[in-house]
Design an enzyme around this catalytic site. Structure first.
Site, PDB file in Angstrom:
ATOM      1  N   GLY A 344       0.637  -0.882   0.301  1.00 15.55           N
ATOM      2  CA  GLY A 344       0.261  -0.403   0.026  1.00 15.55           C
ATOM      3  C   GLY A 344       0.817   1.359   0.229  1.00 15.55           C
ATOM      4  O   GLY A 344       0.935   2.240  -0.604  1.00 15.55           O
ATOM      5  N   ALA A 345       1.603   1.138   0.563  1.00 19.08           N
ATOM      6  CA  ALA A 345       2.630   2.528   0.682  1.00 19.08           C
ATOM      7  C   ALA A 345       3.780   2.301   1.027  1.00 19.08           C
ATOM      8  O   ALA A 345       4.247   0.632   2.301  1.00 19.08           O
ATOM      9  CB  ALA A 345       2.372   3.870   1.434  1.00 19.08           C
ATOM     10  N   MET A 346       4.930   2.612   1.802  1.00 19.22           N
ATOM     11  CA  MET A 346       6.834   1.541   2.189  1.00 19.22           C
ATOM     12  C   MET A 346       7.507   3.242   3.216  1.00 19.22           C
ATOM     13  O   MET A 346       6.875   4.584   2.254  1.00 19.22           O
ATOM     14  CB  MET A 346       7.500   1.471   1.242  1.00 19.22           C
ATOM     15  CG  MET A 346       8.864   1.613   1.459  1.00 19.22           C
ATOM     16  SD  MET A 346       8.183   0.210   3.546  1.00 19.22           S
ATOM     17  CE  MET A 346      10.056   0.920   4.289  1.00 19.22           C
ATOM     18  N   GLU A 347       7.836   3.685   4.185  1.00 16.33           N
ATOM     19  CA  GLU A 347       7.931   4.467   5.138  1.00 16.33           C
ATOM     20  C   GLU A 347       9.360   5.213   4.575  1.00 16.33           C
ATOM     21  O   GLU A 347      10.193   5.545   5.149  1.00 16.33           O
ATOM     22  CB  GLU A 347       7.642   4.602   6.474  1.00 16.33           C
ATOM     23  CG  GLU A 347       8.472   3.135   7.174  1.00 16.33           C
ATOM     24  CD  GLU A 347       7.969   1.734   6.975  1.00 16.33           C
ATOM     25  OE1 GLU A 347       8.801   1.316   7.756  1.00 16.33           O
ATOM     26  OE2 GLU A 347       7.151   1.896   6.415  1.00 16.33           O
ATOM     27  N   HIS A 380      -0.313   6.331   9.025  1.00 17.72           N
ATOM     28  CA  HIS A 380       0.672   5.138   9.040  1.00 17.72           C
ATOM     29  C   HIS A 380       1.726   5.388   8.005  1.00 17.72           C
ATOM     30  O   HIS A 380       2.876   5.409   9.948  1.00 17.72           O
ATOM     31  CB  HIS A 380       0.047   3.989   7.876  1.00 17.72           C
ATOM     32  CG  HIS A 380       0.792   2.250   8.573  1.00 17.72           C
ATOM     33  ND1 HIS A 380       0.245   1.695   9.714  1.00 17.72           N
ATOM     34  CD2 HIS A 380       1.845   1.998   8.433  1.00 17.72           C
ATOM     35  CE1 HIS A 380       1.182   0.516   9.578  1.00 17.72           C
ATOM     36  NE2 HIS A 380       1.994   0.906   8.717  1.00 17.72           N
ATOM     37  N   GLU A 381       2.503   5.760   7.690  1.00  9.42           N
ATOM     38  CA  GLU A 381       3.489   5.836   6.950  1.00  9.42           C
ATOM     39  C   GLU A 381       4.277   6.958   7.677  1.00  9.42           C
ATOM     40  O   GLU A 381       5.104   6.881   8.013  1.00  9.42           O
ATOM     41  CB  GLU A 381       3.011   6.073   5.172  1.00  9.42           C
ATOM     42  CG  GLU A 381       3.130   5.663   4.261  1.00  9.42           C
ATOM     43  CD  GLU A 381       3.313   3.329   5.260  1.00  9.42           C
ATOM     44  OE1 GLU A 381       4.635   3.428   4.990  1.00  9.42           O
ATOM     45  OE2 GLU A 381       2.778   2.751   5.346  1.00  9.42           O
ATOM     46  N   HIS A 384       5.698   6.701  11.483  1.00  2.00           N
ATOM     47  CA  HIS A 384       7.092   5.657  10.671  1.00  2.00           C
ATOM     48  C   HIS A 384       8.287   7.014  10.937  1.00  2.00           C
ATOM     49  O   HIS A 384       9.131   5.829  11.130  1.00  2.00           O
ATOM     50  CB  HIS A 384       7.215   4.625   9.816  1.00  2.00           C
ATOM     51  CG  HIS A 384       6.538   3.427   9.931  1.00  2.00           C
ATOM     52  ND1 HIS A 384       6.336   2.942  10.911  1.00  2.00           N
ATOM     53  CD2 HIS A 384       5.561   3.101   9.410  1.00  2.00           C
ATOM     54  CE1 HIS A 384       6.176   1.672  10.581  1.00  2.00           C
ATOM     55  NE2 HIS A 384       5.192   1.457   9.932  1.00  2.00           N
ATOM     56  N   GLU A 403       5.215  -1.201  13.242  1.00  2.00           N
ATOM     57  CA  GLU A 403       4.088  -1.909  12.179  1.00  2.00           C
ATOM     58  C   GLU A 403       3.295  -1.317  13.657  1.00  2.00           C
ATOM     59  O   GLU A 403       1.296  -0.948  13.158  1.00  2.00           O
ATOM     60  CB  GLU A 403       3.862  -3.027  11.541  1.00  2.00           C
ATOM     61  CG  GLU A 403       5.051  -3.153  10.849  1.00  2.00           C
ATOM     62  CD  GLU A 403       4.726  -1.622   9.636  1.00  2.00           C
ATOM     63  OE1 GLU A 403       3.711  -0.924   9.913  1.00  2.00           O
ATOM     64  OE2 GLU A 403       6.249  -1.712   8.749  1.00  2.00           O
ATOM     65  N   ARG A 879       4.375 -12.574  -0.604  1.00  2.00           N
ATOM     66  CA  ARG A 879       3.343 -13.018   0.783  1.00  2.00           C
ATOM     67  C   ARG A 879       2.245 -12.707   0.038  1.00  2.00           C
ATOM     68  O   ARG A 879       1.084 -13.580   0.749  1.00  2.00           O
ATOM     69  CB  ARG A 879       3.589 -12.041   1.972  1.00  2.00           C
ATOM     70  CG  ARG A 879       3.271 -10.177   1.946  1.00  2.00           C
ATOM     71  CD  ARG A 879       3.601 -10.009   2.962  1.00  2.00           C
ATOM     72  NE  ARG A 879       3.481  -8.123   3.053  1.00  2.00           N
ATOM     73  CZ  ARG A 879       4.441  -7.473   3.009  1.00  2.00           C
ATOM     74  NH1 ARG A 879       5.117  -7.953   1.911  1.00  2.00           N
ATOM     75  NH2 ARG A 879       4.360  -6.354   2.796  1.00  2.00           N
TER      76      ARG A 879
END
Length: 949
Positions: A344-347, A380-381, A384, A403, A879
């Site tokens: 979905g996204a990456m921080e 969320h990101e 982080h 997480e 995954r």
């Protein structure tokens, strides 16, 4: 004879597989025991350092001179996956030369390391890279590759000793960016005029940085990066990385862009992008720290849809900075929407990457659900930036620190910026309820567990890590007070900033702020080192309530084989409210070593409800009479307490501890109130009965009850929208309309089909409201045939908005023509030129088809027939490939289907990162079979009786 022979063969395969699994699990258990014992001490001694395990010895068979066609087949020593501790990286200087035309890249990485003892070699991670040259202190050196461990072994000529002290490593290498979606890879989009525009981008979490550059690819090896990226000469192209650009110089083959040296960070947080995107911009300003320049990037056609994310980021970041009371650590913040992105996204620190669906919001096309999704992922990101980036877990065992915290704090940020969304109520349906279901099975796992291999690491990016972690932090926050929790988190972040930590460090900081008779370690240990959770049984003893606990399981006959240091008992903060104060909770501690707790009955009360607002991660069961008393008084309760009773009653009934009469009766409350959270739970729980009843001759009784239940809501909410509709009313409308159509209400189906046909005929003249598109597209296409299907497919091909494409894709999967579903699956296999369905959406598409009752067997057969193709295309470390199995089989209710699964798993024993997902799928199907046997007749009897009233 043939049948017996086949059975013996499968039995033999199963025995061999089980034996291998037992041996591997034994090794893992030994490693877990030793590692969990030493991890805290190791991290304290080497904060920012590494594992203290001795370097594993490689045999000649395990190592190979670098050659792409060579590989090793010897079963690995699991300790070899960890890098030795005596080589400490100090900094990276990385130059990348991506070629957007042919999809290849070159790189030069210069690494300063400190060698703590004289060594014969230096080990460093690398996967899929061609090594062209290696220098150690300027001397040409040799290299061998171990493909199992994804390592390079660097050594000086003539086996000369690499002496203790500061050493310089340089590695020149090359690689391929095509046909992948992790590491450094190519993506593309179609610009105006139909021209395909290539870009280069990256995604490194958890173990993919080694596919972009040789590196010490472990989270506790945090160092500073200096990055240089070559971009094309064309002026519209830009290069982005974690830090600000310092200069750009024209050179052979393009323009070299230089960036500032970064803060100390883990390899998985590095990010490199070359693209021609445009941006919107703003400034983040809080009451502490400097102003932070903010940019949100997207393709030229989509950049107008970044404004909502830009505004939300400004407000959420301001809240987080003030909540943590710690300034944002970097000098800039960029967000970017990538056309092809696996997550979905990456921080990535300072350059956060997103799927387009998670960042872009179109006022004309995106629904309220899309809008909320953007805020959720952005929050969320951004969380982080502190929890994960500033302070990083020492090893992946403690991934939940990253997480779980981000999953919880995102809700706080959303609730602050959008209070009208009732996010703390939504936490139950978005985060807590699904993980409570998973965690009530023996195929769950502890929230803190030892992982070693890349597959094991990838596998724990699951709902236990994210959602259970968030739920436990919410419970702890409530139990020790919000201010104490916030202050403890701040001290933890300040103490370990730019370093690494383990779970115990957070408990230590919180312990300083609570009474001495409250042991945070002891309390939270019961929740983090053992899987599952308790159910509390309430007994009315006249003047007091007596509460006992046991582990809650969906199937108590499926016993837990794994032992637990706490004997599956938990320290529970028991909260309760009564009719005298339905919004003011009291708390009592039920310690794991107590047989029960007794709570004096408050004088004059009519009812008591435990676990106020379902803040606690546990279940509560009452006598049937008290359940009925609570049901009769729901109007007095908070939204979360109503939601709790509705969800909990169904879940307890599933285990056999409660008659289904109670939860089914509770659903009648949905006829009185139309809150989004309550209808989300009710529709989900009633909808989940469909798979158990759909092949019953009494299925129509189920449809009758659904129609009766939704009638008032359908008439009240209806299809007519208003500009004054709140966010939650828009969201609940989509649930009620979908529930009504699936229940077979003729008016709902006719309206959806009419709107769909008009839109399909002329989309510009007959647009469908963004809030209603999912419903209209799905049920319109469900009632259509090949002509409508191919018309919709043509619209899908032309659409550039990612959210809109997903809605169309879901509708394409709803058709009732089996050959069209087969055709859709085949379209998903097209790669490269002519690709219609991006790889990131492939498993989503298969999931959509499998949720169609006539598509379930089609997808199941396809996956079994084409497993080798899927394995080759995506890899077993993907995954989402592993999680495809639980998705497809979620509606299986027959022993024959269970046998098919077991046969398939025996024939394909290597599950990679999907090993746990297979166990969960088997457990779920066994529970489904048991449910049909135990509950179907009684549920049908209740439905018949209720429908006749």
């Amino acid at each position: 004879m043939g049948a017996k022979k086949t059975a013996v063969s499968f039995a033999l395969i199963f025995f061999i597989t089980a034996t291998i699994a037992f041996l591997v699990s034994t090794v893992v258990m030994v490693l877990q025991r030793d590692e969990l014992q030493n991890e805290v001490d190791d991290c304290k001694q080497h904060n920012g350092g590494h594992s203290t395990a001795a370097p594993p010895v490689f045999t000649t068979a395990q190592t190979t001179t670098v050659a792409p066609e060579q590989t090793t087949t010897v079963a690995p020593d699991l300790s070899g996956y960890r890098l030795p501790s005596h080589i400490v990286p100090k900094s990276y200087d990385l130059t990348l030369y991506p070629n957007l035309e042919d999809g290849t890249f070159r790189g030069v990485v210069k690494i300063k390391v400190y060698v703590q003892i004289d060594s014969s070699e230096i080990r460093i991670h690398s996967k899929g890279l061609k090594i062209d040259k290696v220098l150690i202190d300027g001397i040409a050196s040799s290299v061998e590759e171990n493909k199992i461990y994804e390592l390079l072994m660097l050594s000086k000529p003539n086996a000369a000793v690499i002496q203790k002290g500061n050493r310089d490593i340089q590695i020149d290498y090359s690689g391929d960016m095509k046909n992948r979606i992790v590491g450094l890879y190519t993506s593309s989009y179609i610009a105006e005029g139909g021209k395909k525009i290539p870009i280069a981008t990256s995604k490194f979490e958890p173990t993919y940085a080694r596919q972009a550059f040789p590196c010490f690819d472990e989270p506790n090896m945090k160092v500073k990066f200096t990055v240089h990226i070559l971009k094309p000469v064309a002026k519209e192209y830009i290069a982005l990385s974690n830090m600000r650009q310092t200069s750009e110089i024209a050179t052979e083959g393009g323009v070299m862009v230089d960036f500032e040296e970064s803060k100390e960070m883990s390899t998985y947080l590095a990010c490199f992008i070359v693209c021609d995107f445009e941006h919107t911009k703003s400034v983040i300003e809080a009451n502490i720290g400097e102003k932070i320049p903010l940019k949100v990037f997207a393709t030229r056609a989509q950049v107008k849809n970044t404004q909502f994310a830009l505004n939300s980021t400004v407000n959420i970041m301001k809240y987080f900075i003030e909540y943590f009371d710690i300034p944002y650590p970097l000098p800039k913040l960029d967000l970017i929407a990538i056309p092809d992105f696996v997550s979905g996204a990456m921080e990535h620190w300072g350059l956060v990457t997103f799927r387009e669906t998670s960042l872009l919001y179109d006022e004309e096309k995106s629904s309220s659900g899309n809008k909320q999704r953007v805020v959720e992922v952005v929050a969320h990101e951004l969380a982080h930036s502190w929890f994960g980036n500033l302070v990083t877990m020492n090893w992946w065992n403690d991934l939940w620190l990253n997480e779980g915290f981000a999953s919880y704090i995102e809700t706080k940020g959303m609730a602050h910026v959008y209070p009208e969304w009732d996010m703390m109520d939504q936490f139950l349906i978005d985060t807590m309820h699904s993980v409570l279901s998973l965690d009530a099975t023996p195929s769950s796992h502890p929230i803190v567990q030892t992982v070693v291999t890349p597959d094991q690491i990838t596998e724990i990016f699951d709902s236990i890590t994210y959602d259970k972690g968030a739920s436990l932090l919410r419970m702890l926050d409530n139990a020790i007070t919000e201010e104490t929790f916030r202050k403890g988190v701040k001290e933890y972040l300040l103490k370990y900033r730019y370093g690494n930590a383990v779970t115990q460090y957070l408990w230590d900081e919180l312990q300083k702020l609570v009474p001495k008779d409250v042991s945070i370690t002891d309390i939270m240990g019961t929740w983090t080192v053992q899987m599952g959770y308790p159910i509390l049984t309430v007994t009315d003893e006249g003047k007091e309530y007596v509460l006992t606990q046991k582990r809650f399981l969906k199937d108590y006959s499926n016993t837990v084989a794994k032992s637990s240091p706490y004997g599956y008992k938990w320290s529970v903060p028991v909260t309760f409210v009564t009719d005298l104060a339905p919004k003011k909770a009291e708390t009592r501690w039920f310690k794991h070593d107590q047989p029960n707790i007794k709570i004096t009955k408050p004088p004059g009360i009519k009812w008591i409800k435990f676990n106020h607002d379902q803040v606690g991660y546990y279940r509560v069961n009452y006598t049937p009479d008290h359940w009925k008393l609570l049901a009769a008084n729901m109007a007095q309760m908070t939204t979360s307490d109503k939601a709790h009773l509705l969800e909990e009653s169904f879940s307890i009934a599933e285990s056999g501890d409660l008659s289904y009469d109670i939860p089914l009766q509770l659903t009648s409350y949905l006829q009185k109130e139309f809150h989004y959270v309550l209808w989300s739970i009710g529709a989900g729980k009633i909808g989940s009965l469909r798979k158990y009843l759909i092949d019953s001759p009494d299925y129509n009784e189920y449809l009758k009850y659904r129609s009766k239940l939704v009638f008032n809501a359908y008439k009240s909410i209806g299809w007519l929208e208003s500009a004054q509709d709140t966010h939650l009313k828009r969201r609940v409308r989509s649930i009620i309309l979908s529930f009504a159509c699936q229940s077979g209400i003729a008016d709902c189906l006719t309206t959806a089909k009419t709107k769909f046909d008009l839109w399909l005929k002329d989309p510009a003249k007959n647009p469908v409201s963004q809030e209603l598109r999912n419903i209209v597209y799905h049920y319109g296409m469900e009632g259509g045939g090949k002509d409508e299907w191919f018309n919709l497919l043509n619209l899908y091909k032309k659409e550039i908005d990612a959210n809109e494409k997903l809605k169309m894709l879901e509708a394409l999967a709803a058709v009732k023509e089996t050959w069209l579903l087969q055709h859709l699956i085949q379209l998903g296999t097209i790669e490269g030129e002519g690709q219609l369905i991006r790889s990131q959406d492939y498993f989503t598409m298969l999931g959509y088809i499998s949720s169609n009752p006539i598509g379930t067997s089609i997808v199941w057969n396809y996956v079994r027939e084409n497993w080798k193709y899927l394995e080759e295309r995506f890899g077993l470390n993907e995954r989402y490939l592993g999680r495809l199995i639980p998705t497809i089989t979620s509606s299986f209710t027959m022993n024959l289907q269970l046998q098919e699964m077991e046969t398939f798993f025996a024939a394909n024993p290597n599950a990679g990162a999907g090993a746990l997902a297979r166990k969960q799928a088997l457990t779920n199907v066994k529970n489904n079979i048991k449910w049909v046997r135990s509950n179907r007749n009684s549920v049908i009897s209740w439905l018949k009786k209720h429908n006749s009233q």
